[in-house]
Design a protein around this motif. Sequence first.
Motif, short mmCIF file in Angstrom:
data_model
loop_
_atom_site.label_atom_id
_atom_site.label_comp_id
_atom_site.label_asym_id
_atom_site.label_seq_id
_atom_site.Cartn_x
_atom_site.Cartn_y
_atom_site.Cartn_z
N ARG A 175 1.26 -1.31 -0.20
CA ARG A 175 -0.07 -0.29 -0.02
C ARG A 175 0.94 1.03 0.00
O ARG A 175 0.16 2.14 -0.60
CB ARG A 175 -1.58 0.16 1.31
N LEU A 176 1.98 1.16 0.35
CA LEU A 176 3.03 2.04 0.49
C LEU A 176 3.96 2.36 -0.57
O LEU A 176 5.07 3.25 -0.58
CB LEU A 176 3.79 2.63 1.90
N GLY A 177 3.75 1.63 -1.61
CA GLY A 177 4.81 1.63 -2.71
C GLY A 177 5.62 0.63 -2.81
O GLY A 177 6.32 0.49 -4.61
N ALA A 193 11.88 1.28 -2.24
CA ALA A 193 10.23 1.87 -3.48
C ALA A 193 9.40 2.18 -2.36
O ALA A 193 8.61 2.85 -2.87
CB ALA A 193 10.24 0.44 -3.62
N LEU A 194 9.54 2.44 -1.25
CA LEU A 194 9.01 3.12 -0.41
C LEU A 194 8.61 4.37 -0.40
O LEU A 194 9.21 4.95 -1.00
CB LEU A 194 8.48 2.94 0.84
N ARG A 195 6.95 5.41 -0.89
CA ARG A 195 7.16 6.42 -1.18
C ARG A 195 7.93 7.78 -0.32
O ARG A 195 8.35 8.66 -0.65
CB ARG A 195 5.40 7.05 -1.24
N ASN A 196 8.23 7.27 1.11
CA ASN A 196 8.90 8.00 1.80
C ASN A 196 9.14 7.03 2.94
O ASN A 196 8.79 6.71 4.37
CB ASN A 196 7.83 8.47 2.72
N PRO A 197 10.14 6.61 2.09
CA PRO A 197 11.18 5.81 2.77
C PRO A 197 11.09 5.66 4.18
O PRO A 197 11.38 4.74 5.89
CB PRO A 197 12.55 5.71 2.49
N ARG A 198 11.48 6.41 5.15
CA ARG A 198 12.18 6.50 6.10
C ARG A 198 11.21 6.39 7.73
O ARG A 198 11.36 5.30 8.55
CB ARG A 198 12.65 7.93 6.79
N THR A 199 10.06 7.48 6.31
CA THR A 199 8.46 6.63 7.69
C THR A 199 7.54 6.14 7.40
O THR A 199 7.28 5.33 8.38
CB THR A 199 7.88 8.34 7.70
N ASP A 200 7.38 5.36 6.07
CA ASP A 200 6.91 4.21 5.97
C ASP A 200 7.95 3.18 6.16
O ASP A 200 6.91 1.60 6.76
CB ASP A 200 6.42 3.75 4.47
N MET A 201 8.67 3.27 6.95
CA MET A 201 9.33 1.75 6.71
C MET A 201 8.99 1.49 8.37
O MET A 201 8.73 0.33 8.84
CB MET A 201 11.01 2.04 7.48
N ILE A 202 8.75 2.53 9.09
CA ILE A 202 8.09 2.46 10.72
C ILE A 202 6.38 1.60 10.26
O ILE A 202 6.39 1.09 11.42
CB ILE A 202 7.89 4.09 11.34
N TRP A 203 5.68 2.24 9.42
CA TRP A 203 4.27 1.77 9.33
C TRP A 203 4.61 0.26 8.93
O TRP A 203 3.82 -0.46 9.82
CB TRP A 203 3.65 2.35 8.47
N VAL A 204 5.33 -0.44 8.19
CA VAL A 204 5.28 -1.03 7.33
C VAL A 204 5.73 -2.75 9.23
O VAL A 204 5.04 -3.43 8.86
CB VAL A 204 6.64 -1.67 6.32
N ALA A 205 6.69 -1.79 9.49
CA ALA A 205 7.51 -2.83 10.38
C ALA A 205 6.14 -2.49 11.77
O ALA A 205 6.12 -4.02 12.83
CB ALA A 205 8.74 -1.66 11.11
N LEU A 206 5.41 -1.56 12.26
CA LEU A 206 4.37 -1.78 12.94
C LEU A 206 3.65 -2.81 12.56
O LEU A 206 2.32 -3.31 13.60
CB LEU A 206 4.14 -0.17 13.39
N ALA A 207 3.43 -2.93 11.49
CA ALA A 207 2.03 -3.47 11.00
C ALA A 207 1.71 -5.30 11.46
O ALA A 207 0.62 -5.35 11.88
CB ALA A 207 2.01 -3.46 9.48
N GLY A 208 3.25 -5.90 11.86
CA GLY A 208 3.04 -6.88 11.77
C GLY A 208 2.48 -7.48 13.11
O GLY A 208 1.16 -8.01 13.90
N PRO A 209 3.41 -6.38 14.28
CA PRO A 209 2.64 -6.13 16.12
C PRO A 209 1.54 -5.76 15.99
O PRO A 209 1.05 -6.12 16.57
CB PRO A 209 3.53 -5.27 16.60
N ALA A 210 1.63 -5.13 15.73
CA ALA A 210 -0.02 -4.09 15.34
C ALA A 210 -1.37 -5.52 15.11
O ALA A 210 -2.18 -5.05 15.73
CB ALA A 210 -0.37 -2.77 14.70
N THR A 211 -1.19 -5.85 14.38
CA THR A 211 -2.03 -7.06 13.55
C THR A 211 -1.78 -7.74 14.54
O THR A 211 -3.15 -9.23 15.21
CB THR A 211 -1.65 -7.72 12.10
N ASN A 212 -1.46 -8.77 15.44
CA ASN A 212 -0.79 -9.48 16.35
C ASN A 212 -1.85 -9.19 17.74
O ASN A 212 -2.53 -9.59 17.98
CB ASN A 212 0.63 -10.06 17.06
N ILE A 213 -1.96 -7.59 18.06
CA ILE A 213 -2.63 -7.08 19.35
C ILE A 213 -4.18 -7.18 18.79
O ILE A 213 -4.65 -7.41 19.13
CB ILE A 213 -2.56 -5.51 19.55
N ALA A 214 -4.11 -7.09 17.62
CA ALA A 214 -5.70 -7.00 16.82
C ALA A 214 -6.55 -8.51 16.74
O ALA A 214 -7.52 -8.88 17.37
CB ALA A 214 -5.71 -6.51 15.17
#
Length: 226
Positions: A32-34, A85-106
């Motif tokens: 989703r982020l590129g 390849a992410l649109r905003n590499p430094r910021t988007d890297m954080i969102w990609v990394a958080l996606a896994g743990p956030a999904t586990n909490i969900a």
Amino acid sequence: MTVTLYDLSVWVLPLIFAITFHEAAHGFVAHRLGDNTAWQLGRVSFNPIRHIDPFGTLIMPAILLMSHAPFLFGYAKPVPVNFRALRNPRTDMIWVALAGPATNIALALLAAAAFHILGLLPAPVARWTFDNLKNALQINVVLAIFNMMPIPPLDGGRVAVGLLPRALALPLARLEPVGMLILIGILILLPLAGSQFGLNLDVISAILRAATSYVIRAILFVTGNG
């Protein structure tokens, strides 16, 4: 202790779901982020075979369990992400990394919320469902907390690299190739060495257990099971 088919059915299923959703979430958010790397390789999938690492998911946890290691952990095949390849590499890297743990909490929240339907099920089915939900709650919280340790290649390490000033982020990022060795040393070898001298060096896993217990209690409270 004898492991029965029932034991396997109430541990393996929630473990597979936790790992599969965790890894697929990384790939989906990256897409989703590129970055289409994981998407093109078929890693944005709920097929567990695409994510299971024979050593990290099966062999290592089995060895640790049989050797009575002070901390049990494992890992799946990392989802490939081309951060450039992410649109905003430094910021988007954080969102990609958080996606896994956030999904586990969900998933943990869903498991805890599902406790409320157990009264509608026949007794034998309710017991099996309860054990699956209880283990799903525990496994997903453990996976989320463990992965947020600030050591690359864990998700917490990548979040730290994205948040820290460049002078600190670069040395931390360089640890990624040896990150798993550092984890094994901190969580397993160091406590084992300490026990030989009567010292308790199992500090990190004690912190992880305390954090896991706190998060589980919070989830139970939020879902009306407190």
